[in-house]
Design a protein around this motif. Structure first.
Motif, PDB file in Angstrom:
ATOM      1  N   ALA A  62       0.826  -1.224   0.000  1.00  0.00           N
ATOM      2  CA  ALA A  62       0.000   0.000   0.000  1.00  0.00           C
ATOM      3  C   ALA A  62       0.853   1.264   0.000  1.00  0.00           C
ATOM      4  CB  ALA A  62      -0.932   0.004   1.200  1.00  0.00           C
ATOM      5  N   THR A 111      -0.024   4.446   2.101  1.00  0.00           N
ATOM      6  CA  THR A 111      -1.104   5.369   1.760  1.00  0.00           C
ATOM      7  C   THR A 111      -2.395   5.085   2.523  1.00  0.00           C
ATOM      8  OG1 THR A 111      -1.745   3.970  -0.090  1.00  0.00           O
ATOM      9  CG2 THR A 111      -0.241   5.779  -0.583  1.00  0.00           C
ATOM     10  N   LEU A 126       4.489   1.836  -7.400  1.00  0.00           N
ATOM     11  CA  LEU A 126       3.776   2.954  -8.024  1.00  0.00           C
ATOM     12  C   LEU A 126       4.286   4.268  -7.431  1.00  0.00           C
ATOM     13  CD1 LEU A 126       0.377   1.147  -7.785  1.00  0.00           C
ATOM     14  CD2 LEU A 126       1.391   1.878  -9.931  1.00  0.00           C
ATOM     15  N   HIS A 174      -4.107  -2.580 -13.918  1.00  0.00           N
ATOM     16  CA  HIS A 174      -5.363  -3.061 -13.349  1.00  0.00           C
ATOM     17  C   HIS A 174      -6.587  -2.778 -14.191  1.00  0.00           C
ATOM     18  CE1 HIS A 174      -3.452  -4.418  -9.715  1.00  0.00           C
ATOM     19  NE2 HIS A 174      -2.816  -3.267  -9.622  1.00  0.00           N
ATOM     20  N   ALA A 186     -11.484   0.363  -8.234  1.00  0.00           N
ATOM     21  CA  ALA A 186     -11.576  -0.289  -6.921  1.00  0.00           C
ATOM     22  C   ALA A 186     -10.382   0.090  -6.047  1.00  0.00           C
ATOM     23  CB  ALA A 186     -11.652  -1.797  -7.089  1.00  0.00           C
ATOM     24  N   MET A 187      -9.229   0.304  -6.679  1.00  0.00           N
ATOM     25  CA  MET A 187      -8.042   0.739  -5.922  1.00  0.00           C
ATOM     26  C   MET A 187      -8.318   2.114  -5.306  1.00  0.00           C
ATOM     27  SD  MET A 187      -5.487  -1.441  -6.252  1.00  0.00           S
ATOM     28  CE  MET A 187      -5.315  -2.973  -7.122  1.00  0.00           C
ATOM     29  N   SER A 247     -11.200   3.226  -4.573  1.00  0.00           N
ATOM     30  CA  SER A 247     -12.179   3.032  -3.490  1.00  0.00           C
ATOM     31  C   SER A 247     -11.479   2.664  -2.190  1.00  0.00           C
ATOM     32  CB  SER A 247     -13.154   1.900  -3.847  1.00  0.00           C
ATOM     33  OG  SER A 247     -13.889   2.218  -4.991  1.00  0.00           O
ATOM     34  N   VAL A 248     -10.442   1.837  -2.301  1.00  0.00           N
ATOM     35  CA  VAL A 248      -9.719   1.413  -1.092  1.00  0.00           C
ATOM     36  C   VAL A 248      -9.143   2.649  -0.396  1.00  0.00           C
ATOM     37  CG1 VAL A 248      -7.766   0.083  -0.208  1.00  0.00           C
ATOM     38  CG2 VAL A 248      -9.178  -0.863  -2.035  1.00  0.00           C
ATOM     39  N   LYS A 249      -8.473   3.482  -1.166  1.00  0.00           N
ATOM     40  CA  LYS A 249      -7.884   4.705  -0.582  1.00  0.00           C
ATOM     41  C   LYS A 249      -8.999   5.579   0.006  1.00  0.00           C
ATOM     42  CE  LYS A 249      -4.856   8.093   0.105  1.00  0.00           C
ATOM     43  NZ  LYS A 249      -3.900   8.055   1.204  1.00  0.00           N
ATOM     44  N   THR A 265       0.385   6.502  -5.446  1.00  0.00           N
ATOM     45  CA  THR A 265      -0.146   5.151  -5.661  1.00  0.00           C
ATOM     46  C   THR A 265      -1.391   5.119  -6.552  1.00  0.00           C
ATOM     47  OG1 THR A 265       0.766   4.530  -3.525  1.00  0.00           O
ATOM     48  CG2 THR A 265      -0.767   2.972  -4.519  1.00  0.00           C
ATOM     49  N   THR A 266      -2.447   5.854  -6.155  1.00  0.00           N
ATOM     50  CA  THR A 266      -3.645   5.833  -6.995  1.00  0.00           C
ATOM     51  C   THR A 266      -3.882   7.158  -7.701  1.00  0.00           C
ATOM     52  OG1 THR A 266      -4.984   6.474  -5.098  1.00  0.00           O
ATOM     53  CG2 THR A 266      -4.830   4.114  -5.578  1.00  0.00           C
TER      54      THR A 266
END
Lengths: 506, 476
Positions: A207, A210, A419, A431, A437-438, A440-442, A456-457
């Protein structure tokens, strides 16, 4: 946002003056990680933190995170700084948490075969401690001497031993994490439950800090192996060495570790140390376990190497290579910097991957070497490195190699690793539709982007004004493509080895 | 169906903390046993809306279309149904209603029991006809459609020069998808099912084909490891249609060693020594007398039977076998001709699965391997207490942990399952380092960290499946 002096006072009140730094020199040290970065990067990012703090306990980390609500300063966690994609480097200044003062080994549970350690302990120190108690870590990251427990977990590191014992991810059972709201979360259980009871540990593996700040980890340990041996084989070409690694998978052999080091790596080593092994495309295999199994496995590996034209290297040389396995990047002394292009490629296409890496090094007129290891039966870790001089105006163009090799890995069915700040453009390529969805995680963990935001995202700049506050990731990729193009049209090849030897002679 | 849905449903019903303490467990029991006398009519109504339509999947394009109809992106007309089917479909699904209508896969085999809260109408997917397996040439991997039975995958892998490293600890006739939305206990000596999953080919709640993870390589360094984080709940976030699996080379030689023990303590000590030795073993399974009788009815059962699968080059097998014999000292007899449940022809495997499946399973107890005898003794005591003969299937891990699956010879009624689950839960709490992992145990769990993690997963589910199509959360 509160002023910096106010933030400084609050930080000093929390940690004491000796553990809060704001001097130019300290800030400069934390403005980069292992990768060399051209000065031009300062145009788009504030790589220098405003403050460097050294917390010693989880409550102190939580207090600093909560403080950021008052001060509005972003937070960047950092371990040993062995990453190479800028994940542990600030992009908008703020508070940098150096977690290396959290270096206690909390407990070893010999009956459960687990160890709990704070995030700032280095892997080598932890392994040495375990060794003294009759245990060992199943997997060690590449940069074990400097890499911290939290750093490698955040970086989603590959490691030595994963071919035999499963990936590093699998050996992390539970984490203590300070979330962006200042609360403390246990992500799993000290008992390996195979994902039961809502185990969030995998989300934190890779991660890049992050989602929260890892402060403690519970890891699986193994009883110290009865015996350990290293064997090395030289081959006529890097392709043959890659075929040998693939043969290990096809034959169902299970060494502890299997790696490829190409000829160039030893050319660099020779320039630095006259007693370095003779340059040759080499495969290094480590065998661990009960004596009879190791002896039997060595015979099988010998036979396999011979079948693809490998010649066994004297045992003393193999042992030396094994002992120097964590010192892969000594070549950095030849230039003023070094860039590693970490990728994963399918084992079935490792030969092609090695070839592509060598071709790219040649096409971009770089000095570089190829290093690859078997991660598991389907995945190979391909991590060539190239030398660069980041003080020269053209030095930064070597970063184009990382972009190009990442693209090649994707074409081969693999992916680039990491990343962070510099490689965010790869997220969508890796991806596709799951990229959302990544995000969304953040969004769920850190809706206000307090901890390591803009990495990262997404890709932030140092500016906070609309439009220029972020860079479309594609544009960053375009910039690196342009760097690769500039390398390609460069009239001459870098000659770091010759220059180093000349300077040494002088 | 779905753990998050069950959990969110119960959380919703017991939102007032004081009430939660008082009624939470009673509510779980009433919901689980479907005691309609104590449940409010509204809840009984919600629980009675079972899926009306079952679709047998033959192509993932059908799944995409269904998802798009359910999330309102497409009308049923575009599905190309006849007018009669069209009206039937619309009526059954209640398309265009205000409430969420979901889609859920149906497990091929369930080891334990169904979820508490069924799909509120909606569509159930039957993947039994969607089970082909792709073996990319020259690679130690496979892409298996979710309906592929484990036996078929294993057989086809061997035919392609590869081997599937994991086996079902309890040999039921599981499909690969059952590990994603059911409770198939796939494992090897070296790891859980997740250690062999590279990625999931899925259909998202928006009806798009979405790859979670990768087809050919591991996920390290690619950002958040979504695959392994959602694996036990995958179908609540994305609808998996195929799984990319890591295989191993087909071993040159293999031996199944069978050790019989009269004393559980000696077995546990032997297993502890084996797991500390660092020896490479493909799998190691324990069956007590009851389990052995179900697995091999023609052979007289011993109190404990341990089967160890050794694989590798022929040259070293004999030495390895001797070394393992020495580690497992204490066995009463040893054989190398006893069949293991996994190498049987498909038909024979299914017959074994039928026999094994007649027992009542409540879930998995993970315990240190040295506690195996203690666990076994306590389970036998529980069986005697409730008048049901208890038996045990267990898979040993190199980490020194055993995954044990208690089974009871008793009629499978829900009140009995609940009572036995409670008993096993109590037993696990008395053994240091042991944990009972089951769906009910998840609902009983009151650890603050667990509740926080479930809250995060639920929020993530709501965000990833914003259209609320994939096993949507249900309010009472």
């Amino acid at each position: 946002m509160a002023g910096l002096d106010y933030a400084h006072r609050r930080l000093v009140n929390t940690l004491g003056p000796e553990r809060v730094a704001r001097g130019e020199h300290e800030r400069m040290v934390y403005s980069h990680d292992f990768a060399s970065l051209p000065k031009i990067a300062l145009i788009q990012w504030r790589l220098y933190p405003d403050f460097v703090v050294l917390p010693r306990t989880t409550p102190e980390v939580a207090a600093i995170v909560k403080l950021s609500d008052e001060t509005g300063l972003p937070i960047t966690p950092r371990g040993g700084g062995t990453g190479s994609v800028g994940a542990a480097v600030p992009n908008r200044g703020g508070v940098l948490l150096d977690l290396r003062s959290m270096n206690r080994i909390v407990s070893l549970d010999p009956s459960a075969r687990t160890v709990t350690s704070e995030a700032g302990v280095t892997w080598r120190d932890l392994d040495a401690f375990l060794g003294s108690k009759g245990f060992a870590l199943p997997v060690l990251p590449d940069a074990a001497p400097a890499s911290t427990i939290g750093g490698a977990i955040n970086g989603g590191a590959a490691g030595t031993g994963s071919f035999r014992h499963g990936t590093l991810r699998g050996s992390v059972l539970d984490l203590e994490v300070v979330l962006p709201d200042g609360s403390v979360l246990r992500t799993g259980s000290a008992v390996d439950l195979g994902g039961a009871f809502a185990d969030l540990t995998p989300l934190f593996f890779g991660a890049e800090g992050t989602l929260g700040i890892v402060t403690q980890a519970t890891l699986r340990v193994i009883p110290k192996p009865e015996t350990s041996r290293a064997a090395a084989y030289s081959f006529a070409s890097a392709a043959a060495a890659a075929r040998f690694l693939r043969g290990i998978v096809d034959a169902g052999l299970m060494p502890f570790h299997a790696a490829l080091l190409d000829r160039e790596h030893f050319v660099f080593e020779r320039a630095l140390r006259a007693d370095a092994p003779e340059p040759a495309d080499t495969a290094l295999v480590s065998l661990q376990g009960p004596k009879d199994e190791v002896a039997d496995l060595e015979k099988s590996v010998d036979a396999l190497a011979a079948s693809v034209g490998g010649a066994k290297v004297p045992a003393a040389v193999a042992l030396e290579l094994w002992e120097r396995r964590f010192m892969m990047y000594g070549a950095r002394r030849l230039s003023r910097g070094l860039v590693i292009a970490r990728t994963l490629v399918p084992v079935s296409r490792l030969e092609e991957g090695v070839g592509r890496a060598r071709d790219l090094i040649h096409q971009l007129k770089l000095n570089g070497a190829v290093h690859a290891t078997l991660l598991d039966t389907s995945t190979a870790y391909l991590a060539p490195y190239v030398l660069m001089d980041d003080t020269a105006p053209s030095g930064g163009t070597a970063l184009g190699f990382v972009k190009k090799l990442g693209d090649a890995a994707l074409e081969l069915g693999g992916h680039p690793m990491g990343l962070g700040l510099f490689m965010v453009f790869n997220l969508l390529k890796m991806h596709g539709r799951a990229t959302g969805a990544m995000g969304s995680v953040k969004g769920v963990f850190d809706p206000n982007r307090k901890v390591n935001g803009g990495k990262t995202t997404e890709l932030w700049t140092k500016f906070t004004w609309p439009v220029i506050n972020s860079i479309p990731p594609g544009m960053m990729g375009f910039g690196l493509d342009a760097a690769a193009f500039l390398r390609r049209i460069k009239p001459t090849r870098d000659t770091f080895v010759r220059a180093y030897e000349r300077a040494k002679g002088a | 169906m779905g753990l998050l849905r069950d959990w969110a449903f119960i959380e919703d019903m017991t939102r007032i903390p004081a009430l939660s303490e008082l009624v939470r467990e009673a509510l779980i029991k009433a919901l689980f046993t479907r005691d309609d006398r104590v449940l409010p009519p509204a809840i009984v109504g919600t629980l009675s809306k079972t899926p009306a339509v079952t679709v047998k999947v033959k192509d993932d394009a059908e799944v995409r279309k269904l998802v798009q109809v359910l999330n309102g992106e497409e009308s049923t007309v575009s599905l190309g149904l006849s007018a009669e089917d069209f009206h039937y479909f619309r009526r059954q699904l209640g398309v265009a209603r205000g409430k969420e209508i979901g889609i859920a896969p149906r497990p091929r085999s369930l080891l334990t029991y169904d979820w508490l809260v069924p799909e509120p109408r909606g569509v159930q997917l039957d993947f039994s006809a969607y089970g082909s397996v792709e073996f990319p040439e020259g690679s130690a991997r496979a892409v298996a459609q979710v309906g592929a039975a484990w036996t078929d995958l294993s057989r086809e892998a061997l035919a392609n020069g590869r081997a599937v490293p994991f086996v079902p600890t309890v040999p039921l006739d599981f499909a690969i998808g059952d590990a994603l939305w059911g409770d198939a206990p796939f494992a090897s000596y070296e790891g859980d099912f997740g250690a062999y999953v590279l990625g999931l080919r899925t259909v998202s709640g928006y009806g798009h084909r979405t790859m979670v993870g990768f087809d050919a390589v591991s996920t390290e360094g690619s950002g958040y490891d979504l695959v392994h984080a959602i694996l036990p709940h995958a179908a609540e976030f994305f609808l998996p249609v195929a799984v990319a699996l890591r295989l191993v080379a087909r071993p040159a030689a293999r031996r199944i060693l069978t050790y019989r023990y009269a004393d559980g303590a000696k077995l546990a000590a032997g297993l502890e020594a084996l797991t500390r030795s660092g020896r490479a073993v493909a799998w190691a399974h324990v069956a007590d007398a009851g389990a052995a009788a179900a697995l091999r009815p023609t052979l007289p059962p011993d109190p404990f039977t341990l089967q160890v699968s050794l694989a590798g080059p022929e040259s070293g097998l004999a030495t390895r076998e001797k070394a393992i014999d020495a580690l497992l000292a204490g066995f009463t007899s040893k054989a190398s001709d006893v069949p293991d449940p996994f190498d049987l022809p498909s038909e024979a495997y299914r017959k074994t699965a039928d026999r094994v499946g007649r027992s009542l399973f409540v879930g998995e107890v993970r315990a240190p391997v040295r506690s195996l005898a203690d666990l076994h003794g306590k389970l036998a005591g529980l069986g005697e207490q409730v008048g049901a003969k208890a038996s045990l299937y267990a898979s040993v891990r190199s980490t020194g942990v055993v995954s044990a699956f208690p089974a009871f010879e008793v009629q499978k009624d829900r009140p009995r399952v609940y009572e036995l689950s409670k008993g096993v839960h109590r037993i696990a709490k008395t053994i240091p380092g042991a944990v009972f992992a089951s769906r009910l145990a998840h609902l009983w769990e009151d650890d603050e960290a667990f509740r926080k993690r479930m809250g995060i997963l639920t929020a993530l589910k709501r965000d990833i499946d914003a259209a609320q199509v994939l096993q949507p959360l249900v309010s009472p």
